[in-house]
Design a protein around this motif. Structure first.
Motif: not given
Length: 65
Positions: A1-11
């Motif tokens: 399972m891939l986990i991609i951390p997305v930052k605030d404001g990132e498109s």
């Protein structure tokens, strides 16, 4: 399972690009395609030998130039 951390404001496009890159690095699709058909070990070895010879030939041509 891939986990991609997305930052605030990132498109979402940026996050999708990260996901695709990470997915390609895992080699999941490549492994699935290779398992669809059985290849004899001798055939796999022959293919890897020809690939190595091709790479070696290209490297020697580059060194000569």
């Amino acid at each position: 399972m891939l986990i991609i951390p997305v930052k605030d404001g990132e498109s979402i496009d940026r996050a999708l690009k990260k996901y695709k890159r990470k997915f390609d690095k895992t080699g999941t699709i490549r492994a699935l395609r290779s398992r669809q058909q059985f290849n004899k070990p001798s055939v796999v070895k022959r293919a890897s030998n020809t690939k190595a010879a091709y790479k070696q030939r290209n490297l020697s041509i580059e060194e000569q130039a």
